[in-house]
Design an enzyme around this catalytic site. Structure first.
Site, PDB file in Angstrom:
ATOM      1  N   LYS A   1      75.331  32.992-105.044  1.00 24.17           N
ATOM      2  CA  LYS A   1      75.321  31.657-104.452  1.00 24.17           C
ATOM      3  C   LYS A   1      75.270  30.507-105.457  1.00 24.17           C
ATOM      4  O   LYS A   1      75.454  29.350-105.067  1.00 24.17           O
ATOM      5  CB  LYS A   1      74.124  31.524-103.508  1.00 24.17           C
ATOM      6  CG  LYS A   1      72.777  31.636-104.223  1.00 24.17           C
ATOM      7  CD  LYS A   1      71.610  31.511-103.247  1.00 24.17           C
ATOM      8  CE  LYS A   1      70.271  31.567-103.980  1.00 24.17           C
ATOM      9  NZ  LYS A   1      69.121  31.427-103.062  1.00 24.17           N
TER      10      LYS A   1
ATOM     11  N   GLU B   1      66.006  46.086-107.537  1.00 24.32           N
ATOM     12  CA  GLU B   1      64.885  47.025-107.485  1.00 24.32           C
ATOM     13  C   GLU B   1      63.555  46.286-107.409  1.00 24.32           C
ATOM     14  O   GLU B   1      62.702  46.598-106.566  1.00 24.32           O
ATOM     15  CB  GLU B   1      64.913  47.929-108.719  1.00 24.32           C
ATOM     16  CG  GLU B   1      63.756  48.913-108.774  1.00 24.32           C
ATOM     17  CD  GLU B   1      63.631  49.599-110.130  1.00 24.32           C
ATOM     18  OE1 GLU B   1      62.900  50.600-110.214  1.00 24.32           O
ATOM     19  OE2 GLU B   1      64.265  49.127-111.094  1.00 24.32           O
TER      20      GLU B   1
ATOM     21  N   GLY C   1      66.383  38.639-101.071  1.00 25.83           N
ATOM     22  CA  GLY C   1      66.636  37.246-101.409  1.00 25.83           C
ATOM     23  C   GLY C   1      65.816  36.308-100.551  1.00 25.83           C
ATOM     24  O   GLY C   1      65.129  36.718 -99.613  1.00 25.83           O
TER      25      GLY C   1
ATOM     26  N   LYS D   1      79.163  24.656 -98.483  1.00 24.49           N
ATOM     27  CA  LYS D   1      80.105  24.612 -99.610  1.00 24.49           C
ATOM     28  C   LYS D   1      81.429  25.308 -99.293  1.00 24.49           C
ATOM     29  O   LYS D   1      82.385  25.217-100.064  1.00 24.49           O
ATOM     30  CB  LYS D   1      79.451  25.208-100.855  1.00 24.49           C
ATOM     31  CG  LYS D   1      78.274  24.374-101.354  1.00 24.49           C
ATOM     32  CD  LYS D   1      77.520  25.050-102.477  1.00 24.49           C
ATOM     33  CE  LYS D   1      76.377  24.170-102.966  1.00 24.49           C
ATOM     34  NZ  LYS D   1      75.374  23.855-101.929  1.00 24.49           N
TER      35      LYS D   1
END
Length: 380
Positions: free
Chosen positions: A126, A76, A51, A168
């Protein structure tokens, strides 16, 4: 790949944008020698390594010559691309573990094999609006996945565990924010039970990260518009990806006990102004691209919160970290309640899952969401 027939301004996709200039921020100063002492020759696990945040953590850790970086992700394609990049940089001290963090047995095998000393837990779902529609997945990844890695870190004697949380999680208004808060609470419930130091870092939006507002605006501009903004007064806190990770690394390095850190994000930025600045950066104007106000999406706030009013500045080289005074918790009961909730989610529908989270997190009030009905019931 973008369809060339739909692209009006292709430079919007390829133009290099200086995020520091866009945000009006100056470069931060971190004591690199101190970070070197912390991370050099260490075995470090990074979950969510493919990420946006995970990649940046790995890239910056490389500079400190760790013994081994363990890349954990279930993407992957993302892991493949990252391995290619690391190979191109001639970095060899890494291992790949392609798995889902919810897979207890596979994660157990990982810890048994590598015995990581430091864990950076960045794996998460997220996206606020997507998680409003998928609360089971949000809870199973952001809470259950976190619990699995926390428990294994304690079992295998991890020295420092760093949880990447979010602004958040403060007075959550969305499923995503609530799951991040539950992850924080579980960690707080466990952080005095072992020698592992648990460090939670909360910050706002990472500009330019996958699925964030800048890439969305760029794609909209490339197609000739319109740029869509949710609310004319909507603001968000932003940091660049490199800056965000530097502060996470600093928080983990300096902390000698379990703490929640807030990262100083600067002034909130009006999203409407940000859209105009991007147009200007790309040598375009509102005469070329229309900007439309489309309304807040489910779970979104007009303004995010950082809770600085209850935070104390933490003495580090950057001066950009604040510690949060943690509330007194009945930890045994809290851990039991969260574990009980996780044991039941397979049998719960969406409304029941969200209702249970609202019971566990009294400050969780939905905004512009179908789960508003649960808040109305709590008032009755």
């Amino acid at each position: 790949m973008e369809n060339p027939n739909n692209i009006k301004y292709p430079h919007a996709l390829t133009e290099v944008i200086n995020y520091s200039q866009l945000l009006g921020k100056t470069e931060i100063e971190i004591d690199q020698n101190f970070l070197q002492d912390t991370y050099s020759h260490k075995t470090i696990l990074v979950s969510g390594a493919a990420g946006s945040i995970g990649q940046n953590i790995v890239q910056q850790l490389m500079e400190f010559h760790p013994k081994l970086i363990i890349l954990v992700d279930n993407s992957e394609s993302g892991i493949f691309e990252m391995v290619q990049e690391l190979n191109s940089l001639n970095f060899k001290d890494f291992a790949v573990f392609l798995t889902d963090i919810r897979n207890q047995s596979r994660m157990q095998q990982l810890f048994e094999r590598f015995h990581p000393e430091i864990v950076f837990h960045a794996a998460a779902y997220k996206h606020v609006t997507l998680m409003e529609e998928n609360p089971y997945e949000a809870v199973s990844v952001n809470v259950l996945g976190t619990k699995i890695i926390v428990d294994l870190s304690i079992q295998f004697g991890v020295k420092k565990f760093v949880f990447i949380s979010s602004d958040k999680a403060i007075n959550p208004s969305s499923v995503m924010g609530a799951t991040k808060r539950l992850g924080e609470l579980y960690i707080q419930g466990m952080n005095d039970l072992d020698n592992t130091i648990f460090i939670t870092t909360r910050f706002g939006n990472v500009i330019g990260s996958s699925g964030s507002v800048i890439p969305i605006f760029r794609r909209q501009i490339a197609k000739g518009g319109p740029i869509t903004v949710t609310h004319k007064e909507a603001t968000r806190y932003f940091l660049g990806p490199k800056e965000s990770v530097q502060l996470v690394l600093e928080a983990a390095a300096y902390s000698q006990n379990s703490q929640i850190f807030l990262i100083e994000m600067g002034r909130p930025i009006l999203i409407l102004d940000l859209a105009k600045k991007i147009l200007k950066t790309l040598n375009l104007s509102m005469d070329d691209i229309d900007i439309q106000i489309v309304g807040l999406r489910p779970g979104e706030k007009i303004h995010e919160e950082l809770d600085y009013g209850k935070a104390i500045k933490f003495a580090t080289n950057s001066g950009r970290l604040f510690t949060v005074q943690k509330a007194t918790l009945n930890k045994d009961n809290l851990v039991f309640e969260i574990e009980s909730f996780l044991n039941k989610i397979e049998t719960f529908n969406h409304l029941e899952i969200v209702g249970e989270m609202k019971r566990l997190i009294p400050e969780y009030i939905s905004i512009n969401s179908k789960y508003d009905i649960l808040d109305n019931q709590r008032k009755d």
